[in-house]
Design a protein around this motif. Structure first.
Motif, PDB file in Angstrom:
ATOM      1  N   PHE A  56       0.836  -1.198   0.000  1.00  0.00           N
ATOM      2  CA  PHE A  56       0.000   0.000   0.000  1.00  0.00           C
ATOM      3  C   PHE A  56       0.875   1.255   0.000  1.00  0.00           C
ATOM      4  CE2 PHE A  56      -1.846   3.122   3.020  1.00  0.00           C
ATOM      5  CZ  PHE A  56      -2.854   3.613   2.206  1.00  0.00           C
ATOM      6  N   GLY A  57       1.903   1.281   0.862  1.00  0.00           N
ATOM      7  CA  GLY A  57       2.821   2.425   0.911  1.00  0.00           C
ATOM      8  C   GLY A  57       3.556   2.610  -0.396  1.00  0.00           C
ATOM      9  N   GLN A  58       3.949   1.521  -1.009  1.00  0.00           N
ATOM     10  CA  GLN A  58       4.619   1.590  -2.298  1.00  0.00           C
ATOM     11  C   GLN A  58       3.677   2.191  -3.346  1.00  0.00           C
ATOM     12  OE1 GLN A  58       6.257  -2.195  -3.440  1.00  0.00           O
ATOM     13  NE2 GLN A  58       6.947  -1.452  -5.421  1.00  0.00           N
ATOM     14  N   ALA A  59       2.439   1.722  -3.366  1.00  0.00           N
ATOM     15  CA  ALA A  59       1.450   2.248  -4.320  1.00  0.00           C
ATOM     16  C   ALA A  59       1.158   3.723  -4.045  1.00  0.00           C
ATOM     17  CB  ALA A  59       0.163   1.434  -4.241  1.00  0.00           C
ATOM     18  N   TYR A  64       1.820   9.216  -5.927  1.00  0.00           N
ATOM     19  CA  TYR A  64       2.274  10.573  -5.643  1.00  0.00           C
ATOM     20  C   TYR A  64       3.245  11.044  -6.732  1.00  0.00           C
ATOM     21  CZ  TYR A  64       4.787  14.446  -3.567  1.00  0.00           C
ATOM     22  OH  TYR A  64       5.365  15.678  -3.364  1.00  0.00           O
ATOM     23  N   PHE A  65       4.234  10.223  -7.059  1.00  0.00           N
ATOM     24  CA  PHE A  65       5.207  10.626  -8.074  1.00  0.00           C
ATOM     25  C   PHE A  65       4.566  10.740  -9.452  1.00  0.00           C
ATOM     26  CE2 PHE A  65       8.511   9.159  -5.016  1.00  0.00           C
ATOM     27  CZ  PHE A  65       9.228  10.349  -4.960  1.00  0.00           C
ATOM     28  N   GLU A  66       3.623   9.869  -9.756  1.00  0.00           N
ATOM     29  CA  GLU A  66       2.935   9.953 -11.049  1.00  0.00           C
ATOM     30  C   GLU A  66       2.264  11.324 -11.202  1.00  0.00           C
ATOM     31  OE1 GLU A  66      -1.025   7.979 -13.004  1.00  0.00           O
ATOM     32  OE2 GLU A  66       0.289   6.642 -11.871  1.00  0.00           O
ATOM     33  N   LEU A  67       1.562  11.762 -10.176  1.00  0.00           N
ATOM     34  CA  LEU A  67       0.881  13.061 -10.227  1.00  0.00           C
ATOM     35  C   LEU A  67       1.875  14.222 -10.214  1.00  0.00           C
ATOM     36  CD1 LEU A  67      -2.054  12.280  -7.746  1.00  0.00           C
ATOM     37  CD2 LEU A  67      -2.155  12.374 -10.255  1.00  0.00           C
ATOM     38  N   TYR A  68       2.896  14.104  -9.374  1.00  0.00           N
ATOM     39  CA  TYR A  68       3.908  15.165  -9.252  1.00  0.00           C
ATOM     40  C   TYR A  68       4.650  15.346 -10.581  1.00  0.00           C
ATOM     41  CZ  TYR A  68       7.544  17.912  -6.890  1.00  0.00           C
ATOM     42  OH  TYR A  68       8.401  18.914  -6.496  1.00  0.00           O
ATOM     43  N   LEU A  69       5.071  14.235 -11.184  1.00  0.00           N
ATOM     44  CA  LEU A  69       5.817  14.304 -12.438  1.00  0.00           C
ATOM     45  C   LEU A  69       4.929  14.783 -13.584  1.00  0.00           C
ATOM     46  CD1 LEU A  69       7.877  11.050 -11.955  1.00  0.00           C
ATOM     47  CD2 LEU A  69       8.783  13.388 -11.904  1.00  0.00           C
ATOM     48  N   ALA A  70       3.649  14.429 -13.559  1.00  0.00           N
ATOM     49  CA  ALA A  70       2.728  14.936 -14.580  1.00  0.00           C
ATOM     50  C   ALA A  70       2.614  16.454 -14.493  1.00  0.00           C
ATOM     51  CB  ALA A  70       1.353  14.283 -14.432  1.00  0.00           C
ATOM     52  N   ALA A  71       2.592  16.987 -13.271  1.00  0.00           N
ATOM     53  CA  ALA A  71       2.546  18.447 -13.099  1.00  0.00           C
ATOM     54  C   ALA A  71       3.837  19.086 -13.605  1.00  0.00           C
ATOM     55  CB  ALA A  71       2.310  18.796 -11.636  1.00  0.00           C
ATOM     56  N   MET A  72       4.972  18.427 -13.351  1.00  0.00           N
ATOM     57  CA  MET A  72       6.241  18.951 -13.869  1.00  0.00           C
ATOM     58  C   MET A  72       6.255  18.907 -15.399  1.00  0.00           C
ATOM     59  SD  MET A  72       9.279  17.671 -11.326  1.00  0.00           S
ATOM     60  CE  MET A  72      10.467  18.907 -11.913  1.00  0.00           C
ATOM     61  N   ASP A  73       5.725  17.826 -15.980  1.00  0.00           N
ATOM     62  CA  ASP A  73       5.675  17.716 -17.436  1.00  0.00           C
ATOM     63  C   ASP A  73       4.793  18.805 -18.040  1.00  0.00           C
ATOM     64  OD1 ASP A  73       7.381  15.539 -17.390  1.00  0.00           O
ATOM     65  OD2 ASP A  73       5.764  14.058 -17.488  1.00  0.00           O
ATOM     66  N   VAL A 109       7.545  13.425  -0.191  1.00  0.00           N
ATOM     67  CA  VAL A 109       8.939  12.973  -0.073  1.00  0.00           C
ATOM     68  C   VAL A 109       9.523  13.496   1.237  1.00  0.00           C
ATOM     69  CG1 VAL A 109      11.258  13.102  -1.069  1.00  0.00           C
ATOM     70  CG2 VAL A 109       9.266  12.827  -2.568  1.00  0.00           C
ATOM     71  N   VAL A 110       9.304  14.772   1.506  1.00  0.00           N
ATOM     72  CA  VAL A 110       9.811  15.372   2.743  1.00  0.00           C
ATOM     73  C   VAL A 110       9.191  14.681   3.951  1.00  0.00           C
ATOM     74  CG1 VAL A 110       9.850  17.500   4.131  1.00  0.00           C
ATOM     75  CG2 VAL A 110      10.290  17.601   1.671  1.00  0.00           C
ATOM     76  N   LYS A 111       7.911  14.398   3.871  1.00  0.00           N
ATOM     77  CA  LYS A 111       7.199  13.810   5.008  1.00  0.00           C
ATOM     78  C   LYS A 111       7.616  12.369   5.280  1.00  0.00           C
ATOM     79  CE  LYS A 111       4.161  13.983   8.275  1.00  0.00           C
ATOM     80  NZ  LYS A 111       4.343  14.904   9.394  1.00  0.00           N
ATOM     81  N   LEU A 112       7.805  11.572   4.234  1.00  0.00           N
ATOM     82  CA  LEU A 112       7.965  10.131   4.440  1.00  0.00           C
ATOM     83  C   LEU A 112       9.377   9.583   4.222  1.00  0.00           C
ATOM     84  CD1 LEU A 112       4.732   8.693   2.774  1.00  0.00           C
ATOM     85  CD2 LEU A 112       5.074   9.449   5.118  1.00  0.00           C
TER      86      LEU A 112
END
Length: 196
Positions: A56-59, A64-73, A109-112
């Protein structure tokens, strides 16, 4: 929660609910019951979507990264901006979200990172890959700024990107410790100086 919700939608709903809670309390500080209650999902359903709390934590981190990287893209593809303007927008957004009172807007990332990197090798690998992709995109923005003449920097874009990202992660941690935005504002000043 309605029974006709598609499995992928329910899984996404659980992850989105968990991110809101864990952004404020961390991974270990949140029990599965709290997440499932907030998501209005029966406890027995959890293992239908996730094999374990670690999976669950991995997912959670992957989403999180999928959404974050999409915003960067989206920022990278925004027309009419120089590389310097894209970087300025990225760092301004970081400063805004990390100084906001809403824990849900904070960087996961900062939090976990410190918490889960010692607990779970799969979660640590997701963090490593995700942060690597962030620095790669920052390097792309720096390279674009060099090419379009909006940045005059010395050094390899990838190294500069990694240094700046590490600086901002550290500043975000210090801002949490001090409960003051001074470290983030210092990171912004240092970033502007580094990028000219």
């Amino acid at each position: 929660m309605k029974d006709d919700t598609a499995p992928t939608d329910m899984r996404t709903h659980i992850l989105a609910t968990a991110q809101k809670i864990m952004s404020g309390k961390g991974f270990s500080g949140v029990g599965l019951n709290e997440v499932l209650t907030a998501a209005e999902v029966p406890k027995g359903s959890f293992y239908h979507y996730f094999g374990s709390k670690e999976a669950f934590g991995q997912a959670l981190l992957e989403r999180y990264f999928e959404l974050y990287l999409a915003a960067m893209d989206e920022l990278l593809s925004r027309p009419g901006l120089t590389g310097a303007q894209r970087l300025a927008a990225y760092w301004a957004h970081w400063l805004e979200t990390q100084t906001a009172d809403d824990p849900q807007s904070k960087c996961l990332v900062v939090k976990l990172a410190a918490e889960v990197s010692d607990l779970s090798e799969p979660m640590r690998r997701v963090l490593l890959e995700g942060t690597g992709q962030i620095t790669a995109r920052l390097a792309e923005m720096i390279e674009a700024g060099i090419v379009d003449g909006s940045l005059a920097v010395q050094g390899a874009p990838q190294e500069i990107a990694a240094q700046l990202y590490q600086s901002w992660l550290g500043a975000s941690l210090l801002a949490k410790i001090t409960r003051d935005d001074a470290p983030l504002r210092a990171a912004m000043a240092a970033t502007r100086s580094r990028l000219g």
